[in-house]
Design a protein around this motif. Structure first.
Motif, PDB file in Angstrom:
ATOM      1  N   PHE A  81      -3.391  11.107   0.629  1.00 13.08           N
ATOM      2  CA  PHE A  81      -3.591  12.454   1.172  1.00 13.08           C
ATOM      3  C   PHE A  81      -2.351  13.003   1.868  1.00 13.08           C
ATOM      4  N   SER A  82      -1.298  12.215   1.915  1.00 15.98           N
ATOM      5  CA  SER A  82      -0.089  12.594   2.643  1.00 15.98           C
ATOM      6  C   SER A  82       0.533  13.876   2.115  1.00 15.98           C
ATOM      7  N   LEU A  83       0.658  14.007   0.815  1.00 17.31           N
ATOM      8  CA  LEU A  83       1.262  15.201   0.236  1.00 17.31           C
ATOM      9  C   LEU A  83       0.420  16.441   0.529  1.00 17.31           C
ATOM     10  N   LEU A  84      -0.876  16.342   0.386  1.00 18.46           N
ATOM     11  CA  LEU A  84      -1.763  17.464   0.680  1.00 18.46           C
ATOM     12  C   LEU A  84      -1.640  17.874   2.152  1.00 18.46           C
ATOM     13  N   TYR A  85      -1.690  16.889   3.039  1.00 14.62           N
ATOM     14  CA  TYR A  85      -1.583  17.157   4.478  1.00 14.62           C
ATOM     15  C   TYR A  85      -0.261  17.852   4.809  1.00 14.62           C
ATOM     16  N   THR A  86       0.832  17.336   4.266  1.00  9.78           N
ATOM     17  CA  THR A  86       2.147  17.914   4.529  1.00  9.78           C
ATOM     18  C   THR A  86       2.259  19.321   3.947  1.00  9.78           C
TER      19      THR A  86
END
Length: 107
Positions: A81-86
């Protein structure tokens, strides 16, 4: 597996003190040279005023905002989920910096 606190702090430090000043300066250059309300012959003067007025406050807000976003990202957000969060954080930051970038130097 996430980073340690020290590892996350190092990444945030590098981002905020080496990448962010140049990127924010480039953004203000771009907004200055793509504006229709600033005559071409006065754009350099406008840019100097813009950077003098808005760069340091923007850098302070960038450190507070991105420091928080990235610390949470590095320490708590699962990698999938890191890319979505960023990207959500980036969308919010883009709205903010666009408002600052296109604001007049006299306001």
């Amino acid at each position: 597996e996430g980073l340690t606190l020290v590892g996350a702090l190092k990444k945030v430090f590098v981002n905020q003190f080496f990448m962010s000043p140049g990127l924010n300066s480039l953004f203000f250059c771009y907004t200055t040279f793509t504006r229709n309300d600033v005559p071409k012959e006065t754009r350099m003067s406008f840019l100097r005023k813009k950077l003098a007025k808005d760069l340091v406050p923007t850098m302070k807000r960038s450190c507070a905002y991105w420091g928080t976003i990235q610390m949470v990202n590095f320490l708590y957000i699962p990698q999938k989920f890191s890319l979505l969060y960023t990207n959500v954080g980036f969308l919010i930051w883009t709205v903010y910096i666009s408002l600052v970038g296109y604001r007049s130097v006299t306001s």
